[in-house]
Design a protein around this motif. Structure first.
Motif, PDB file in Angstrom:
ATOM      1  N   PHE A 390       8.156   4.067   2.056  1.00 61.20           N
ATOM      2  CA  PHE A 390       9.357   4.781   0.924  1.00 61.20           C
ATOM      3  C   PHE A 390      10.139   2.966   0.309  1.00 61.20           C
ATOM      4  O   PHE A 390      10.315   2.755  -0.385  1.00 61.20           O
ATOM      5  CB  PHE A 390      10.567   5.016   0.802  1.00 61.20           C
ATOM      6  N   SER A 391      10.272   2.074   0.998  1.00 56.90           N
ATOM      7  CA  SER A 391      10.828   0.720   1.453  1.00 56.90           C
ATOM      8  C   SER A 391       9.332   0.235  -0.219  1.00 56.90           C
ATOM      9  O   SER A 391      10.526  -0.885  -1.379  1.00 56.90           O
ATOM     10  CB  SER A 391      11.027   0.108   2.528  1.00 56.90           C
ATOM     11  N   GLU A 392       8.372   0.045   0.460  1.00 57.27           N
ATOM     12  CA  GLU A 392       7.170  -0.846  -0.605  1.00 57.27           C
ATOM     13  C   GLU A 392       7.550   0.217  -2.040  1.00 57.27           C
ATOM     14  O   GLU A 392       6.916   0.048  -2.815  1.00 57.27           O
ATOM     15  CB  GLU A 392       5.958  -0.679   0.185  1.00 57.27           C
ATOM     16  N   ALA A 393       7.330   1.775  -1.698  1.00 59.73           N
ATOM     17  CA  ALA A 393       7.616   3.066  -2.892  1.00 59.73           C
ATOM     18  C   ALA A 393       8.483   2.118  -4.141  1.00 59.73           C
ATOM     19  O   ALA A 393       8.232   2.003  -4.915  1.00 59.73           O
ATOM     20  CB  ALA A 393       7.307   4.486  -2.194  1.00 59.73           C
ATOM     21  N   HIS A 394       9.589   2.012  -3.837  1.00 59.57           N
ATOM     22  CA  HIS A 394      10.811   1.213  -4.058  1.00 59.57           C
ATOM     23  C   HIS A 394      10.992   0.275  -4.921  1.00 59.57           C
ATOM     24  O   HIS A 394      10.688  -0.058  -6.018  1.00 59.57           O
ATOM     25  CB  HIS A 394      12.149   1.416  -2.913  1.00 59.57           C
ATOM     26  N   GLU A 395       9.272  -0.707  -4.349  1.00 64.41           N
ATOM     27  CA  GLU A 395       9.598  -1.981  -5.031  1.00 64.41           C
ATOM     28  C   GLU A 395       8.593  -1.746  -6.243  1.00 64.41           C
ATOM     29  O   GLU A 395       8.716  -2.683  -6.500  1.00 64.41           O
ATOM     30  CB  GLU A 395       8.912  -3.574  -3.353  1.00 64.41           C
ATOM     31  N   ILE A 396       7.573  -1.161  -5.683  1.00 62.35           N
ATOM     32  CA  ILE A 396       6.523  -0.452  -6.675  1.00 62.35           C
ATOM     33  C   ILE A 396       6.662  -0.553  -7.781  1.00 62.35           C
ATOM     34  O   ILE A 396       7.196  -0.422  -9.331  1.00 62.35           O
ATOM     35  CB  ILE A 396       5.367   0.155  -6.046  1.00 62.35           C
ATOM     36  N   THR A 397       7.950   0.722  -8.142  1.00 62.14           N
ATOM     37  CA  THR A 397       8.641   1.654  -8.616  1.00 62.14           C
ATOM     38  C   THR A 397       9.597   0.121 -10.113  1.00 62.14           C
ATOM     39  O   THR A 397       9.559   0.620 -10.910  1.00 62.14           O
ATOM     40  CB  THR A 397       9.568   2.506  -8.328  1.00 62.14           C
ATOM     41  N   GLY A 398      10.130  -0.394  -8.823  1.00 58.25           N
ATOM     42  CA  GLY A 398      11.222  -1.342  -9.825  1.00 58.25           C
ATOM     43  C   GLY A 398      10.027  -2.128 -10.883  1.00 58.25           C
ATOM     44  O   GLY A 398      10.655  -2.704 -11.722  1.00 58.25           O
ATOM     45  N   ALA A 399       9.403  -2.702  -9.604  1.00 56.99           N
ATOM     46  CA  ALA A 399       8.169  -3.756 -10.579  1.00 56.99           C
ATOM     47  C   ALA A 399       7.779  -2.917 -11.758  1.00 56.99           C
ATOM     48  O   ALA A 399       7.258  -3.829 -13.136  1.00 56.99           O
ATOM     49  CB  ALA A 399       7.325  -3.880  -9.801  1.00 56.99           C
TER      50      ALA A 399
END
Length: 480
Positions: A390-399
């Protein structure tokens, strides 16, 4: 003798050991506020129970009891009808009623003071009043809840924006938002029910503080007045006002919840939101700007919250340094309680009417629902369910949100090519999750915004409203 004779005929309940008359300043400060005399019917209810206790003690015989009870009934009828009023020399409700009973009954009326004190009388009168008004408040709160439920039933499928920090956060159904207010407001009825359980102990029989040497069966008076029992400790019976503070906390908490609802109604009815249209009967205009339609009920209700909070703080402050047992400072309990109850008796019906009659613009709510990237969490959740931390998912979604901002589009306008440009893990599969219906339909857990769950929530709350109404109706104490 006439009930409204000159003040010189009134005898103080406490002046026997004094050599001189009280000063005008003392009389002015000591006399009860006019609103305090509303307790007369409750004081008379306590007098009935006390009179029977006096017969058990041998102070009254059967004939005297019958005369006294008949006179109490007559006095109550006259007071409620507006035919009987205190005079200037009546220091308080107790003085007023003893004067009237003595005028009508002679020495029999004077016997009623035996075995009791204004200390236990005052505590009993207000407790009976609050227990009665708790039911009235519960009914009025239920009307506000019912208005919210009625609106919610019409908008189980109405798509809307959910906010945090007053910023668009996630899509919800509008019924879910309305029910959040209904739940919060309704917990104050739960608090009243719980408060009543703790408050259902009678102070009668405590007398001044040590208990009565004449009235030795306070549990019988307690049962007659609808209490569960008499107080365990006579000092506590006359000195305690935590039940008043707790009642004032409930009224102030209720006022805060109504204020939060009011604030949202002000926003929803604004030109900037245009989510709801308030009925003309619940709005006012401007004396200078003809176009104005102001949500005055919401604004007035919001403003009253500070007043009710102040009543609670005032009573807590009055109590904080008082030694046991009774002190005249405790007379502040009535000012605070009466004002809070009177205020809510105006606010609650007005709020219920405003909510019940407001019209919701379903199309406007739907237009706003996806704005501000409210579907972004769907992307992050989809990635997490696909195995992405989820930490990566959060970054991807922010991008992805940053990309949409640069393109001046919402998430629903993304194409497979755009997704791939941001991150290869954003496959076209995610697009079917980027709809309002999909986002709302995914929240199927208990308490979630999925329409089926909201419908179940509404049904459960309607059953709770029935139970609240039954509690309010099933009261064995005096209702005035």
């Amino acid at each position: 003798m006439d009930d409204n004779q000159e003040a010189s005929s009134t005898k103080r309940l406490w002046g026997a050991r004094f050599k001189s008359e009280p000063s005008a300043a003392l009389k002015a400060l000591s006399r009860s506020e006019p609103s305090f005399f509303r307790l007369a019917p409750y004081d008379l209810a306590g007098s009935r129970a006390h009179a029977r206790e006096l017969q058990r003690a041998g102070v009254l015989d059967a004939n005297e009891l019958a005369q006294l009870l008949a006179c109490v009934d007559e006095v109550e009828h006259a007071f409620v009808a507006g035919d009987l009023h205190p005079i200037e020399a009546d220091e308080d409700v107790h003085t007023f009623l003893e004067r009237v009973l003595t005028q009508r009954l002679g020495p029999i009326g004077g016997k009623l003071r035996a075995g009791r004190s204004r200390n236990d009388q005052a505590a009993n009168d207000l407790k009976l009043y609050l227990r009665d008004k708790a039911r009235t408040l519960a009914t009025a709160i239920g009307d506000v809840q019912a208005a919210l439920v009625a609106q919610a039933e019409q908008h189980i499928d109405t798509l809307s924006t959910g906010f945090t920090h007053l910023q668009p956060a996630q899509p919800i159904v509008f019924a879910h938002h309305l029910m959040a207010h209904a739940q919060a407001i309704g917990r104050n009825v739960d608090r009243l029910i719980d408060w009543d359980r703790r408050s259902a102990r009678s102070p009668l029989g405590a007398a001044a503080l040590a208990g009565s040497a004449i009235c030795r069966s306070p549990e019988l008076s307690a049962a007659e007045l609808g209490y569960d029992a008499s107080c365990e400790n006579s000092i506590d019976a006359v000195a305690a006002r935590d039940h008043v503070c707790e009642f004032l906390f409930i009224t102030s908490m209720l006022a805060v919840e109504l204020s939060r609802l009011s604030e949202e109604v002000v926003l929803w009815s604004s030109r900037q939101f245009q989510w709801v249209v308030l009925d003309d009967g619940y709005c006012t205009g401007s004396s200078i700007m003809p176009q104005k339609k102001n949500p005055d009920i919401a604004e007035l209700s919001r403003g009253k919250a500070g007043r009710l909070i102040g009543n609670l703080v005032s009573m807590l402050s009055a109590l904080k340094s008082l030694p046991l047992a009774y002190n005249r400072d405790l007379a502040e309990d009535k000012s605070a309680a009466f004002d809070s109850i009177d205020t809510l008796s105006l606010v609650l019906p007005a709020m219920a009417g405003m909510i019940r009659t407001m019209r919701v613009d379903v199309d406007q709510l739907r237009r706003h629902a996806p704005l501000g990237f409210t579907l972004a969490t769907e992307v992050a959740d989809w990635l997490a369910l696909s195995g992405v931390p989820f930490s990566e998912a959060h970054e991807i979604t922010g991008a992805l949100v940053k990309f949409c901002e640069a393109q001046d589009i919402e998430l629903g306008a993304l194409t497979p090519a755009m997704l791939a440009e941001v991150d290869a893990r954003l496959t076209p599969e995610v697009l079917k999750h980027l709809t309002l219906e999909a986002a709302i339909g995914a929240r199927t857990g208990q308490g979630g915004t999925a329409p089926a769950r909201v419908a179940e929530q509404i049904a459960r709350l309607k059953a709770v409203l029935d139970k609240q109404a039954a509690w309010a109706a099933d009261y064995r104490g005096p209702r005035c």
